[in-house]
Enzyme design. Sequence first.
Site, PDB file in Angstrom:
ATOM      1  N   SER A  97       1.458   6.019  -1.923  1.00 46.36           N
ATOM      2  CA  SER A  97       2.546   5.495  -2.761  1.00 46.36           C
ATOM      3  C   SER A  97       3.843   5.293  -1.961  1.00 46.36           C
ATOM      4  O   SER A  97       3.886   4.464  -1.068  1.00 46.36           O
ATOM      5  CB  SER A  97       2.745   6.445  -3.940  1.00 46.36           C
ATOM      6  OG  SER A  97       3.627   5.893  -4.871  1.00 46.36           O
ATOM      7  N   ASP A 241       7.396  -0.111  -3.860  1.00 47.56           N
ATOM      8  CA  ASP A 241       6.993   1.001  -3.000  1.00 47.56           C
ATOM      9  C   ASP A 241       5.658   0.618  -2.342  1.00 47.56           C
ATOM     10  O   ASP A 241       5.185  -0.518  -2.483  1.00 47.56           O
ATOM     11  CB  ASP A 241       6.904   2.312  -3.788  1.00 47.56           C
ATOM     12  CG  ASP A 241       5.746   2.329  -4.752  1.00 47.56           C
ATOM     13  OD1 ASP A 241       5.367   1.253  -5.248  1.00 47.56           O
ATOM     14  OD2 ASP A 241       5.198   3.418  -5.017  1.00 47.56           O
ATOM     15  N   ASP A 243       2.523   1.126  -2.885  1.00 50.05           N
ATOM     16  CA  ASP A 243       1.367   0.636  -3.644  1.00 50.05           C
ATOM     17  C   ASP A 243       1.783  -0.209  -4.839  1.00 50.05           C
ATOM     18  O   ASP A 243       0.963  -0.529  -5.701  1.00 50.05           O
ATOM     19  CB  ASP A 243       0.435   1.784  -4.054  1.00 50.05           C
ATOM     20  CG  ASP A 243       1.083   2.779  -5.003  1.00 50.05           C
ATOM     21  OD1 ASP A 243       2.323   2.847  -5.049  1.00 50.05           O
ATOM     22  OD2 ASP A 243       0.343   3.489  -5.705  1.00 50.05           O
ATOM     23  N   ASP A 245       3.447   0.094  -7.559  1.00 50.00           N
ATOM     24  CA  ASP A 245       3.568   0.445  -8.976  1.00 50.00           C
ATOM     25  C   ASP A 245       5.036   0.646  -9.361  1.00 50.00           C
ATOM     26  O   ASP A 245       5.352   0.807 -10.526  1.00 50.00           O
ATOM     27  CB  ASP A 245       2.689   1.641  -9.384  1.00 50.00           C
ATOM     28  CG  ASP A 245       2.904   2.877  -8.535  1.00 50.00           C
ATOM     29  OD1 ASP A 245       3.761   2.843  -7.618  1.00 50.00           O
ATOM     30  OD2 ASP A 245       2.208   3.882  -8.781  1.00 50.00           O
TER      31      ASP A 245
HETATM   32 MG    MG Z   1       3.642   4.220  -6.079  1.00 50.63          MG
END
Ligand code: MG
Length: 458
Positions: A97, A241, A243, A245
């Site tokens: 992440s 960020d 990944d 999300d």
């Molecule tokens: Mg993330």
Amino acid sequence: MGRLFGTDGVRGLTGLELTPEFALRFGRAIGGFFGPGSRIIVGRDVRAGGDIILSAVVSGLLSEGVKVYNANLIPTPALQYSVKSMGYDGGVMVTASHNPPEYNGIKVIAPDGVEVDKEDEEAIEELYFKGHSSKLEWRSLVEPPETAGGLIDAYVNAIISQVDSESIARRGFKVVVDCANSVGALATPLLLRKLGVKVYSLNCHLDPYFPGREPEPTPSSLLIAASLVMSSGADIGAGHDGDADRAIIVDDKGEIHWGDRTGALLSHYASTKWREMPRRVFTGVSSSIAVEQYLSKHGVEVVWTPVGSVTIARTMVKSGGAIAGFEENGGYMHVPHQYVRDGAMAIALALDMLASLKSKMSDLISALPKYYPVKTKIPMSRGEILCSLEAVKELFSGYRIITIDGVKVLGEDFWILVRPSGTEPVLRIMAEASSREKAENIVNTTRRVLSEKCLGGR
Ligand code: MG
């Protein structure tokens, strides 16, 4: 028994803690949890070692008789959307992440697309520590993993179906997107182009060394994105960020805003557009009271939850509904789309809001109460932390206090949150007030009281 899962999945230093040996054993535990014959989709972000970790997890899953579908490089919310919309039994995402580049991690996704809950985490941990192995007969170990394609297109189209793409296209928006050199690059620029937006992409080439900036989107890591918004005359900027999300939004004046502020605007707007949805939002106690002051004025209820996106999502699912959930770190959950943080969805919703309200982001933000933040942390032992939490309750007795995660005090024109860190032996203090002096005074008074009562004058 030790714990493997943190607030969102397992994290560790690549090659030192997060090794292929760990991932293989963890993959077997995940496979044992979902059971032979289950259909699991897997993916990863761009991080170093990602293909090694993913291969080891896949090997563990296959050894347990799981049918594996490999999406490879994909944003976490796109994998989560695929699990939910295509009826997989679960998912595994290899990502750390927002953590620094030397980290990697593993998130386990339940059939509803949300990360597994605490009880399921514990069930997987138990299998891991037992060294679970089903020792399946050779005849049942013949199915190779299947490549899962077309998922990002389906995900992008699902986001487009949530917004008024014609009115967005008519506005001729210009948008800066900072993809953090990771998988956000595979979906967000495509989404924006399909919405008729002129895209200025920054750090949108995949690079495991993260040469553009750290993977966490913050006011300091998005300075180049903010200056590009100014020089290009863009309507907004957005930074993901690692990944994708999360999305932190930059307004048309180059100001970078935390996600609780933009979350308040987006969720209010969504509550006027999806009128059949409950007028309720969920947010962690680390969000500002500006959120509650703004939303309650517009008839939207705010439910405070412990910090952590999985807790927010799982509390929302159990509660029977909401229009949104969000965190100050830029995680926004648009419930009509899915119950998880989705950076690209948040950006599309922001454009829908600007098009529908015929406004600029800076004008909308200025409607929020203005607060000045102060953050600090004090190293302390567990006993000192317990003493400090009680001392803060006593110091602010008479005020509205929330104790679901640390102690949060809500005043008329200030708030303060003290909570133990989940990762290090420190007490974190966050406060905001209507002036900088007032915020500093509140934090200094609190520090003095804690020093006297709990830290022996230290
Ligand atoms: Mg993330």
